[in-house]
Design a protein around this motif. Structure first.
Motif, PDB file in Angstrom:
ATOM      1  N   HIS A  63      24.519 -83.950  73.081  1.00 26.97           N
ATOM      2  CA  HIS A  63      24.294 -83.856  71.640  1.00 26.97           C
ATOM      3  C   HIS A  63      25.638 -83.840  70.922  1.00 26.97           C
ATOM      4  O   HIS A  63      26.604 -83.286  71.431  1.00 26.97           O
ATOM      5  N   ILE A  64      25.681 -84.435  69.739  1.00 35.15           N
ATOM      6  CA  ILE A  64      26.873 -84.390  68.899  1.00 35.15           C
ATOM      7  C   ILE A  64      26.461 -83.873  67.526  1.00 35.15           C
ATOM      8  O   ILE A  64      25.487 -84.351  66.941  1.00 35.15           O
ATOM      9  N   SER A  65      27.189 -82.887  67.034  1.00 39.04           N
ATOM     10  CA  SER A  65      26.915 -82.340  65.707  1.00 39.04           C
ATOM     11  C   SER A  65      28.242 -82.027  65.019  1.00 39.04           C
ATOM     12  O   SER A  65      29.308 -82.162  65.605  1.00 39.04           O
ATOM     13  N   VAL A  66      28.144 -81.597  63.769  1.00 40.99           N
ATOM     14  CA  VAL A  66      29.321 -81.208  63.006  1.00 40.99           C
ATOM     15  C   VAL A  66      29.206 -79.725  62.685  1.00 40.99           C
ATOM     16  O   VAL A  66      28.163 -79.261  62.218  1.00 40.99           O
ATOM     17  N   ILE A  67      30.266 -78.987  62.968  1.00 44.48           N
ATOM     18  CA  ILE A  67      30.359 -77.572  62.623  1.00 44.48           C
ATOM     19  C   ILE A  67      31.273 -77.473  61.409  1.00 44.48           C
ATOM     20  O   ILE A  67      32.388 -78.007  61.430  1.00 44.48           O
ATOM     21  N   GLN A  68      30.815 -76.812  60.375  1.00 45.46           N
ATOM     22  CA  GLN A  68      31.575 -76.769  59.126  1.00 45.46           C
ATOM     23  C   GLN A  68      32.841 -75.920  59.208  1.00 45.46           C
ATOM     24  O   GLN A  68      33.809 -76.174  58.506  1.00 45.46           O
ATOM     25  N   ASP A  69      32.835 -74.893  60.051  1.00 50.00           N
ATOM     26  CA  ASP A  69      33.995 -74.007  60.173  1.00 50.00           C
ATOM     27  C   ASP A  69      34.455 -73.985  61.623  1.00 50.00           C
ATOM     28  O   ASP A  69      33.779 -73.429  62.479  1.00 50.00           O
TER      29      ASP A  69
END
Length: 108
Positions: A63-69
């Motif tokens: 899985h690939i996601s974006v973490i804001q911090d």
């Protein structure tokens, strides 16, 4: 195939199974490389820049996601980061599974 070059510390943690997420800056450079990756696609992790089978690990993308911090990641900064979740591939096990599947098809 996408190749991630790693420092020895992170490479060894992946090899030991202690690290199953790789983090990269949320930048155009990685956006171009990561946007087309699909689950189960193979990615190579390499310790350093010189090809050497002893310093390379094959993995599958989960899985690939974006973490804001990014403070809670290896990168330790406040900017968004890509979170690339992966699993190690055991080439011998995968080859054996493929053989068993093929043998089952032939014997039917």
């Amino acid at each position: 195939m996408l190749i991630f070059n790693l420092k020895k510390e992170w490479f060894d943690k992946i090899k030991r199974g202690e690290k199953t997420h790789e983090y990269r800056d949320f930048k155009r450079y990685f956006e171009v490389r990561l946007n087309n990756l699909m689950p189960n696609e193979v990615v190579l992790f390499r310790n350093g820049y010189v090809p050497n089978p002893d310093k390379e690990l094959l993995t599958k993308i989960k899985h690939i996601s974006v973490i804001q911090d990014g403070m809670q990641t290896d990168l330790k900064h406040n900017n968004p980061v890509y979170d690339i979740e992966f699993e190690l591939i055991d080439p011998l096990t995968d080859l054996l599974d493929a053989y068993k599947e093929l043998k089952g098809i032939i014997n039917e």
